[in-house]
Design a protein around this motif. Structure first.
Motif, PDB file in Angstrom:
ATOM      1  N   ILE A 104       8.281  21.489   5.139  1.00  0.00           N
ATOM      2  CA  ILE A 104       8.902  20.854   4.419  1.00  0.00           C
ATOM      3  C   ILE A 104       9.438  19.762   5.303  1.00  0.00           C
ATOM      4  N   THR A 105       9.866  20.070   6.303  1.00  0.00           N
ATOM      5  CA  THR A 105      10.637  19.249   7.254  1.00  0.00           C
ATOM      6  C   THR A 105       9.431  18.107   7.711  1.00  0.00           C
ATOM      7  N   GLU A 106       8.185  18.614   8.224  1.00  0.00           N
ATOM      8  CA  GLU A 106       7.067  17.664   8.387  1.00  0.00           C
ATOM      9  C   GLU A 106       6.508  16.727   7.467  1.00  0.00           C
ATOM     10  N   SER A 107       6.665  17.353   6.345  1.00  0.00           N
ATOM     11  CA  SER A 107       6.225  16.513   4.960  1.00  0.00           C
ATOM     12  C   SER A 107       7.115  15.401   4.863  1.00  0.00           C
ATOM     13  N   TYR A 108       8.450  15.786   4.808  1.00  0.00           N
ATOM     14  CA  TYR A 108       9.533  14.611   4.477  1.00  0.00           C
ATOM     15  C   TYR A 108       9.568  13.488   5.523  1.00  0.00           C
ATOM     16  N   LEU A 109       9.346  13.827   6.906  1.00  0.00           N
ATOM     17  CA  LEU A 109       9.470  13.025   8.062  1.00  0.00           C
ATOM     18  C   LEU A 109       8.052  12.305   8.032  1.00  0.00           C
ATOM     19  N   ASP A 110       6.940  12.687   7.715  1.00  0.00           N
ATOM     20  CA  ASP A 110       5.704  11.848   7.326  1.00  0.00           C
ATOM     21  C   ASP A 110       5.862  10.582   6.505  1.00  0.00           C
ATOM     22  N   CYS A 159      15.756  16.645  24.587  1.00  0.00           N
ATOM     23  CA  CYS A 159      15.632  16.035  25.863  1.00  0.00           C
ATOM     24  C   CYS A 159      14.487  16.478  27.020  1.00  0.00           C
ATOM     25  N   GLU A 160      13.624  17.385  26.256  1.00  0.00           N
ATOM     26  CA  GLU A 160      12.483  17.636  27.017  1.00  0.00           C
ATOM     27  C   GLU A 160      11.293  16.754  26.490  1.00  0.00           C
ATOM     28  N   ARG A 161      11.287  15.877  25.448  1.00  0.00           N
ATOM     29  CA  ARG A 161      10.260  15.227  25.203  1.00  0.00           C
ATOM     30  C   ARG A 161       9.593  14.322  26.228  1.00  0.00           C
ATOM     31  N   PRO A 162       8.597  13.868  26.035  1.00  0.00           N
ATOM     32  CA  PRO A 162       7.847  12.944  27.165  1.00  0.00           C
ATOM     33  C   PRO A 162       8.498  11.848  27.211  1.00  0.00           C
ATOM     34  N   ALA A 163       8.786  11.078  28.279  1.00  0.00           N
ATOM     35  CA  ALA A 163       9.750   9.848  28.415  1.00  0.00           C
ATOM     36  C   ALA A 163       9.204   8.600  27.622  1.00  0.00           C
ATOM     37  N   GLY A 164       7.462   8.888  27.629  1.00  0.00           N
ATOM     38  CA  GLY A 164       6.917   7.696  26.941  1.00  0.00           C
ATOM     39  C   GLY A 164       6.845   7.567  25.327  1.00  0.00           C
ATOM     40  N   GLU A 165       7.387   8.774  24.794  1.00  0.00           N
ATOM     41  CA  GLU A 165       7.429   8.669  23.421  1.00  0.00           C
ATOM     42  C   GLU A 165       8.441   7.716  22.868  1.00  0.00           C
ATOM     43  N   ALA A 166       8.052   7.236  21.462  1.00  0.00           N
ATOM     44  CA  ALA A 166       8.883   6.395  20.761  1.00  0.00           C
ATOM     45  C   ALA A 166       9.863   7.170  20.495  1.00  0.00           C
ATOM     46  N   PRO A 167      11.267   6.697  19.892  1.00  0.00           N
ATOM     47  CA  PRO A 167      12.244   7.249  19.500  1.00  0.00           C
ATOM     48  C   PRO A 167      12.020   8.104  18.186  1.00  0.00           C
ATOM     49  N   PHE A 168      11.509   7.763  17.289  1.00  0.00           N
ATOM     50  CA  PHE A 168      11.237   8.409  15.972  1.00  0.00           C
ATOM     51  C   PHE A 168      10.023   9.749  16.399  1.00  0.00           C
ATOM     52  N   ALA A 169       9.311   9.351  17.312  1.00  0.00           N
ATOM     53  CA  ALA A 169       8.101  10.366  17.520  1.00  0.00           C
ATOM     54  C   ALA A 169       8.829  11.677  18.181  1.00  0.00           C
ATOM     55  N   ALA A 170       9.785  11.056  19.283  1.00  0.00           N
ATOM     56  CA  ALA A 170      10.568  12.049  19.923  1.00  0.00           C
ATOM     57  C   ALA A 170      11.370  13.048  18.969  1.00  0.00           C
ATOM     58  N   LEU A 171      11.991  12.500  18.233  1.00  0.00           N
ATOM     59  CA  LEU A 171      13.000  13.287  17.113  1.00  0.00           C
ATOM     60  C   LEU A 171      12.062  14.177  16.374  1.00  0.00           C
ATOM     61  N   ARG A 172      11.037  13.657  15.917  1.00  0.00           N
ATOM     62  CA  ARG A 172      10.060  14.580  14.998  1.00  0.00           C
ATOM     63  C   ARG A 172       9.531  15.514  16.100  1.00  0.00           C
ATOM     64  N   GLY A 173       8.978  15.396  17.045  1.00  0.00           N
ATOM     65  CA  GLY A 173       8.539  16.328  17.872  1.00  0.00           C
ATOM     66  C   GLY A 173       9.441  17.581  18.112  1.00  0.00           C
ATOM     67  N   ALA A 174      10.717  16.878  18.481  1.00  0.00           N
ATOM     68  CA  ALA A 174      11.593  17.925  18.995  1.00  0.00           C
ATOM     69  C   ALA A 174      11.850  18.845  17.756  1.00  0.00           C
ATOM     70  N   VAL A 175      12.292  18.270  16.487  1.00  0.00           N
ATOM     71  CA  VAL A 175      12.689  19.179  15.377  1.00  0.00           C
ATOM     72  C   VAL A 175      11.389  20.054  14.984  1.00  0.00           C
ATOM     73  N   LEU A 176      10.067  19.684  14.984  1.00  0.00           N
ATOM     74  CA  LEU A 176       9.318  20.384  14.686  1.00  0.00           C
ATOM     75  C   LEU A 176       9.084  21.622  15.776  1.00  0.00           C
ATOM     76  N   GLY A 177       9.032  21.112  17.107  1.00  0.00           N
ATOM     77  CA  GLY A 177       8.921  22.154  17.992  1.00  0.00           C
ATOM     78  C   GLY A 177       9.988  23.054  18.152  1.00  0.00           C
ATOM     79  N   SER A 178      11.346  22.721  17.852  1.00  0.00           N
ATOM     80  CA  SER A 178      12.371  23.388  17.805  1.00  0.00           C
ATOM     81  C   SER A 178      12.267  24.659  16.959  1.00  0.00           C
ATOM     82  N   ALA A 198      18.210   4.619  13.805  1.00  0.00           N
ATOM     83  CA  ALA A 198      17.161   5.578  13.744  1.00  0.00           C
ATOM     84  C   ALA A 198      17.548   7.030  13.567  1.00  0.00           C
ATOM     85  N   VAL A 199      18.655   7.386  14.371  1.00  0.00           N
ATOM     86  CA  VAL A 199      19.232   8.709  13.980  1.00  0.00           C
ATOM     87  C   VAL A 199      19.836   8.809  12.441  1.00  0.00           C
ATOM     88  N   ALA A 200      20.330   7.859  11.949  1.00  0.00           N
ATOM     89  CA  ALA A 200      20.719   8.173  10.709  1.00  0.00           C
ATOM     90  C   ALA A 200      19.872   8.327   9.668  1.00  0.00           C
TER      91      ALA A 200
END
Length: 210
Positions: free
Chosen positions: A191-197, A77-96, A162-164
């Motif tokens: 591992i998460t970062e590698s697989y998401l990439d 919910c705190e990710r920048p509004a302009g991010e694409a959906p997948f970028a927001a999901l990736r940033g959120a999980v790595l940041g969390s 996208a979420v699936a």
């Protein structure tokens, strides 16, 4: 920020002690074989105290996972509004994962969290709950993505699709982490970062020509 009073700190200390005792028993003796009496005996408190903090054994089993999920949803919910959906999901999980490591360690050792994850995966009754929780979580995430993108979740399939895909990667990384020998937060983050990439190329490339 309000500093918790002595009473609140004592309550949190008791809850953390009950959670550690429960997870230790679940992962050594077995979830089904562990009783609430054994958990409270390990902490030297009453059953009434246990049920003030947890609705039952199941809530204790998923307590740390719920903390991780809550942190992820907040990060999304705190990710920048302009991010694409997948970028927001990736940033959120790595940041969390960056932020939640210390929070987990403050409650239970990461090694115990990993053993709990393995225990959930190998306990049929808990695995069924885990899968149900994952489906519910996916729907919440899809709702956040739809709102971010200004689309109607009822008519536009893209948020759920996208979420699936994202959730599938997360389940794979969880299994890989749980089966591995490295138990740190850094290891599951890597591992998460590698697989998401690999998600985008895996969906887009012709593997036989790559």
């Amino acid at each position: 920020m309000t500093v918790p009073g002595l009473r609140e700190r004592k309550k949190q200390h008791t809850r953390d002690a009950l959670l550690r005792a429960a997870l230790e028993l679940f992962t050594t003796k077995g979830y089904e074989e562990t009783t609430v009496d054994e958990i409270v005996e390990a902490v030297d408190v009453s059953q009434r105290t246990f049920f003030r903090h947890f609705a039952g054994k199941q809530e204790a089993a998923f307590a740390v996972q719920e903390m991780v999920e809550t942190r992820f949803m907040r990060a999304l919910c705190e990710r920048p509004a302009g991010e694409a959906p997948f970028a927001a999901l990736r940033g959120a999980v790595l940041g969390s994962w960056d932020a939640v490591g210390e929070s987990i360690e403050a409650v239970v050792p990461v090694e115990l969290h990993m053993r709990t994850y393995r225990m959930i995966e190998s306990t049929p009754s808990l695995l069924a709950v885990h899968l149900r929780r994952s489906i519910e979580m996916e729907e919440q995430i899809a709702g956040v993505i739809a709102e971010r993108e200004g689309v109607d979740l009822a008519t536009d399939p893209r948020p759920r699709v996208a979420v699936a895909a994202f959730s599938g990667v997360m389940r794979v990384t969880g299994r890989m982490w749980g089966a591995g020998e490295e138990i740190s937060v850094d290891s599951i983050r890597a591992i998460t970062e590698s697989y998401l990439d690999h998600l985008g190329p895996a969906l887009a490339e012709d593997w036989r020509k790559a």
